[in-house]
Design an enzyme around this catalytic site. Sequence first.
Site, PDB file in Angstrom:
ATOM      1  N   ASN A  77      -5.541  12.264   0.196  1.00 54.53           N
ATOM      2  CA  ASN A  77      -4.628  11.452   1.006  1.00 54.53           C
ATOM      3  C   ASN A  77      -5.487  10.719   2.027  1.00 54.53           C
ATOM      4  O   ASN A  77      -6.718  10.875   2.069  1.00 54.53           O
ATOM      5  CB  ASN A  77      -3.565  12.339   1.677  1.00 54.53           C
ATOM      6  CG  ASN A  77      -2.458  11.522   2.315  1.00 54.53           C
ATOM      7  OD1 ASN A  77      -1.886  10.614   1.681  1.00 54.53           O
ATOM      8  ND2 ASN A  77      -2.140  11.770   3.569  1.00 54.53           N
ATOM      9  N   LYS A  78      -4.856   9.914   2.841  1.00 51.52           N
ATOM     10  CA  LYS A  78      -5.567   9.080   3.818  1.00 51.52           C
ATOM     11  C   LYS A  78      -6.647   9.846   4.573  1.00 51.52           C
ATOM     12  O   LYS A  78      -6.416  11.002   4.964  1.00 51.52           O
ATOM     13  CB  LYS A  78      -4.537   8.490   4.785  1.00 51.52           C
ATOM     14  CG  LYS A  78      -5.085   7.602   5.881  1.00 51.52           C
ATOM     15  CD  LYS A  78      -5.973   6.478   5.365  1.00 51.52           C
ATOM     16  CE  LYS A  78      -5.301   5.617   4.324  1.00 51.52           C
ATOM     17  NZ  LYS A  78      -6.261   4.756   3.594  1.00 51.52           N
ATOM     18  N   ASP A 123      -2.112  10.714  -2.423  1.00 49.00           N
ATOM     19  CA  ASP A 123      -2.515   9.625  -3.329  1.00 49.00           C
ATOM     20  C   ASP A 123      -2.869  10.145  -4.709  1.00 49.00           C
ATOM     21  O   ASP A 123      -2.768   9.428  -5.697  1.00 49.00           O
ATOM     22  CB  ASP A 123      -3.688   8.848  -2.737  1.00 49.00           C
ATOM     23  CG  ASP A 123      -3.197   7.969  -1.603  1.00 49.00           C
ATOM     24  OD1 ASP A 123      -3.087   8.481  -0.471  1.00 49.00           O
ATOM     25  OD2 ASP A 123      -2.851   6.808  -1.867  1.00 49.00           O
ATOM     26  N   GLN A 173      -2.304   2.735   9.889  1.00 50.82           N
ATOM     27  CA  GLN A 173      -1.009   2.804   9.188  1.00 50.82           C
ATOM     28  C   GLN A 173      -0.002   3.638   9.980  1.00 50.82           C
ATOM     29  O   GLN A 173       1.203   3.416   9.875  1.00 50.82           O
ATOM     30  CB  GLN A 173      -1.191   3.422   7.786  1.00 50.82           C
ATOM     31  CG  GLN A 173      -1.870   2.506   6.789  1.00 50.82           C
ATOM     32  CD  GLN A 173      -3.370   2.728   6.748  1.00 50.82           C
ATOM     33  OE1 GLN A 173      -3.976   3.126   7.738  1.00 50.82           O
ATOM     34  NE2 GLN A 173      -3.980   2.456   5.606  1.00 50.82           N
ATOM     35  N   ARG A 220       0.850  -1.190   0.000  1.00 50.75           N
ATOM     36  CA  ARG A 220       0.000   0.000   0.000  1.00 50.75           C
ATOM     37  C   ARG A 220       0.886   1.239   0.000  1.00 50.75           C
ATOM     38  O   ARG A 220       2.098   1.144   0.124  1.00 50.75           O
ATOM     39  CB  ARG A 220      -1.024  -0.005   1.146  1.00 50.75           C
ATOM     40  CG  ARG A 220      -0.649  -0.637   2.435  1.00 50.75           C
ATOM     41  CD  ARG A 220       0.284   0.118   3.334  1.00 50.75           C
ATOM     42  NE  ARG A 220       0.011   1.531   3.437  1.00 50.75           N
ATOM     43  CZ  ARG A 220       0.933   2.446   3.607  1.00 50.75           C
ATOM     44  NH1 ARG A 220       2.220   2.118   3.712  1.00 50.75           N
ATOM     45  NH2 ARG A 220       0.643   3.725   3.687  1.00 50.75           N
ATOM     46  N   GLY A 221       0.206   2.406  -0.136  1.00 48.35           N
ATOM     47  CA  GLY A 221       0.962   3.645  -0.323  1.00 48.35           C
ATOM     48  C   GLY A 221       1.095   3.855  -1.824  1.00 48.35           C
ATOM     49  O   GLY A 221       1.485   2.926  -2.545  1.00 48.35           O
ATOM     50  N   ALA A 222       0.751   5.079  -2.270  1.00 50.62           N
ATOM     51  CA  ALA A 222       0.606   5.307  -3.709  1.00 50.62           C
ATOM     52  C   ALA A 222       1.814   4.855  -4.559  1.00 50.62           C
ATOM     53  O   ALA A 222       1.649   4.065  -5.500  1.00 50.62           O
ATOM     54  CB  ALA A 222       0.266   6.774  -3.953  1.00 50.62           C
TER      55      ALA A 222
HETATM   56  O1  MRU Z   1      -4.661   3.161   2.089  1.00 44.04           O
HETATM   57  P1  MRU Z   1      -3.175   3.380   2.021  1.00 44.04           P
HETATM   58  O2  MRU Z   1      -2.454   2.850   3.193  1.00 44.04           O
HETATM   59  O3  MRU Z   1      -2.610   2.893   0.706  1.00 44.04           O
HETATM   60  O4  MRU Z   1      -3.026   4.972   2.038  1.00 44.04           O
HETATM   61  C1  MRU Z   1      -1.741   5.514   1.961  1.00 44.04           C
HETATM   62  C2  MRU Z   1      -1.699   6.992   2.059  1.00 44.04           C
HETATM   63  O5  MRU Z   1      -2.706   7.664   2.186  1.00 44.04           O
HETATM   64  C3  MRU Z   1      -0.349   7.643   1.897  1.00 44.04           C
HETATM   65  O6  MRU Z   1      -0.272   8.820   2.643  1.00 44.04           O
HETATM   66  C4  MRU Z   1      -0.100   7.973   0.424  1.00 44.04           C
HETATM   67  O7  MRU Z   1      -0.334   6.862  -0.384  1.00 44.04           O
HETATM   68  C5  MRU Z   1       1.263   8.481   0.177  1.00 44.04           C
HETATM   69  S1  MRU Z   1       2.506   7.246   0.301  1.00 44.04           S
HETATM   70  C6  MRU Z   1       3.992   7.934  -0.099  1.00 44.04           C
END
Ligand code: MRU
Length: 348
Positions: free
Chosen positions: A250-251, A240, A199, A49-51
């Site tokens: 973002n989250k 994201d 997270q 996970r994470g963009a």
């Molecule tokens: O649902 P997730 O854990 O994939 O969400 C991740 C986030 O919101 C991060 O802040 C974002 O992807 C940036 S990662 C460099």
Amino acid sequence: MMTIVPAHLNEANDKLVLLDQTLLPVEEKFLELDKVEDIWEAIKKLRVRGAPAIGVAAGFGIYLAVKDFETDNFNEFEAFFLKNKKYLASSRPTAVNLFWALDRMTYRLQVEQNKSIKEIKEALLEESQKILVEDQAMGRKIGEYGLSLLQPGMGLLTHCNAGGLATSGFGTALAPMYLGHSKKYDFKVFADETRPLLQGSRLTTWELDQAGIDVTVITDNMASMVMKEGKIDAVLVGCDRVAANGDTANKIGTSGVAILAKEYGIPMYVLGPTSTIDLNTPTGNEIEIELREPEEIGNGFGRRTAPESVKAYNPAFDVTDAKYITAIITEKGVLYPPFTESIKKIFE
Ligand code: MRU
């Protein structure tokens, strides 16, 4: 500086190696996947996970999906590729890096179309490796630009995980923290727990603590309190999808933190690679927000926290309006408002 590679290809057996992030911080288990269905599931379930890391996994995923397809006919190969691309693209809707990586792989496929299928497969492998290597370099640059805005001894607040686990190296929001730590900046980091999937408390603290960075976990509803107490000098978050006007998905919870930061006069920095900026999305209103299972709220991590009969609303992301963002820090430099202009300029 410590680097984490949450997704890479084991070339010895052509398998995608993923650190299963759903098990952290209790267990460090690596998965080796080669079936496209398993890679889809790993993205959907947030094992990766994470963009940026989702983009890396998708690049390898599409390569693995087509590498054993036997044909001499390009059109047949392309049709199979596009079918698998569509499938992988259906795993999660918000992080644009998923679509960006799949489009980049498609572009490479088209560039190579006059070559043999064997050569096309080799080119796809090369492209997927390039996405990973570039992601590592991007983290370093974001770290440098981000650090230029910070002072030693600062208190920093972050939300969710935008660290090594979310990219292929130092992360985005956490990159200046790692770089600062190597220069003895002595930051005091506060990590929002980040309900409902935690997270922040499971992943951000796990990686910062291992690097020896001073990190304190707080529950999401404590952000206002720590800001009021003067413990926070800057907020650093990942992204994201950044729309062409700077509105940033973002989250879930990020927009609340941004509004608080404005109220308390604390700079709010969004850190991300230019691959997360989507010029095809004019404003945040057009960003599709992933809705996840209500169970993640009412029965998170196997324990009931709300009666089974009660509904739960579970958007995984929110949009922070550009007016709450002090600067967007990319690998190409720091962008300031008005973002419509600064974003356009960086792509010229
Ligand atoms: O649902 P997730 O854990 O994939 O969400 C991740 C986030 O919101 C991060 O802040 C974002 O992807 C940036 S990662 C460099």
